[in-house]
Write an enzyme that holds these catalytic residues in place. Structure first.
Site: not given
Ligand code: SD4
Length: 331
Positions: A86, A188, A206, A216-219, A239-242
């Site tokens: 990841s 991440t 990440t 796509r760009v996350g947080d 961490t998680g859904h950006g």
């Molecule tokens: C993202 N926050 O790209 C990251 C991915 C992540 O647990 O942290 N997943 O959205």
């Protein structure tokens, strides 16, 4: 005349009343830091692989090194490990089979550097640091980020390992995008540290959500969303859904809540509750969402909170290096 003098007096008092509290606030913070024993150095990082990453960071911190150097060295461990799927080398690809990396870094002077959607470079965090130190900008993306990295002497490599390629080909059969959080307990790496000089820095890196759209760009590379550091107050990473973290500019929110006097734990809880509320307001299912925050303040106090169970983080201070299960909202 008397009225005018009264008016001036009142106005002066009013403006003193406006400015004084903020100065008082700062003094109180400084006072409390100097009166209490600060737990330093200390480093925190997300997920199981935080243990190994913390070990690396600790080598620098225990030798009076700078938090900035510690967080960069720390996150490079999972970045360089092909078995960590990841982050960095070995990360899961997007739906076109391309491994695109997001990273950012922030130091005690609020210097910032970031790269997004960067391909072919094993250590995006070091490219982010080079953006911070060697360019007039704070963020480079895609081909521009790659060109800059190559100019700086980084090597172009294939980051797609066999196992990730196999998973992607399997995914293509149905091509259904239901991003899972908590994959194998290491998604991440976000790392925040307080060094012996009492300075804070942070890094976040990440490969993003597996099978995301290309581009796509996350947080994680967005300062204020996936990472924020304020050397007067504290630091946070996510961490998680950006998409959900960006929606509330999560880590900036956590640091601002600490500025208002909340503990790192309470600040993380309040930020998660903001996500819970917005998810419900938008008629979305909270079960589909995971976000976890970790936070550290200037006293070396720390905390964490997440939407669902399964998120853990590693903390290394003078008492050792330990993994902690984060408390969560959806019981
Ligand atoms: C993202 N926050 O790209 C990251 C991915 C992540 O647990 O942290 N997943 O959205």
């Amino acid at each position: 005349m008397k009225n005018r003098r009264d008016f001036l007096k009142k106005t002066a008092l009013a403006s003193a009343a406006i400015t004084l509290p903020s100065f008082k606030g700062l003094d109180q913070n400084e006072l409390s830091y100097s009166n209490q024993k600060v737990n330093k150095p200390i480093v925190l990082s997300t997920w199981n692989f935080g243990i190994q990453a913390n070990e690396e960071a600790w080598k620098i911190l225990q030798n009076n090194g700078r938090a900035l150097d510690a967080v960069e060295a720390g996150v490079k461990i999972p970045e360089g490990d092909p078995n960590e799927r990841s982050v960095g080398y070995g990360g899961r690809p997007d739906r076109e089979g391309k491994v695109t990396l997001d990273s950012c870094i922030m130091d005690e002077f609020s210097n910032i550097g970031s790269v997004a959607c960067l391909e072919h470079i094993k250590h995006p965090i070091s490219v982010a640091r080079a953006v911070m130190e060697k360019t007039p900008h704070v963020m480079l993306v895609g081909q521009g980020a790659l060109d800059f990295a190559l100019e700086q002497g980084f090597q172009k490599e294939n980051l797609l390992v066999e196992a990730s390629e196999k998973e992607w080909k399997e995914w293509l059969k149905k091509s259904e995008y239901h991003p899972k959080a908590n994959i194998e307990n290491h998604d991440t790496i976000g790392m925040i540290a307080l060094d012996n000089q009492g300075n804070l820095s942070g890094a976040c890196t990440t490969s993003g959500m597996a099978f995301k759209m290309h581009g796509r760009v996350g947080d994680s590379p967005i300062i204020g969303a996936g990472l924020y550091v304020d050397n007067e107050i504290g630091a946070a990473t996510a961490t998680g859904h950006g998409e959900e973290v960006i929606r509330i500019t999560g880590c900036h929110l956590v640091v601002e809540l600490m500025r208002q006097g909340k503990s790192p734990q309470k600040a993380c809880e309040e930020a998660v509750m903001r996500i819970v509320k917005l998810t419900q307001n938008r008629g979305k299912n909270l079960k589909d969402i995971q976000v976890g925050f970790i936070a550290l303040n200037k006293k070396g106090e720390y905390g964490s909170y997440c939407v669902q169970g399964g998120f853990n983080y590693a903390v290394h201070d003078a008492t050792g290096n330990k993994l902690i299960d984060a408390n969560y909202f959806m019981k």
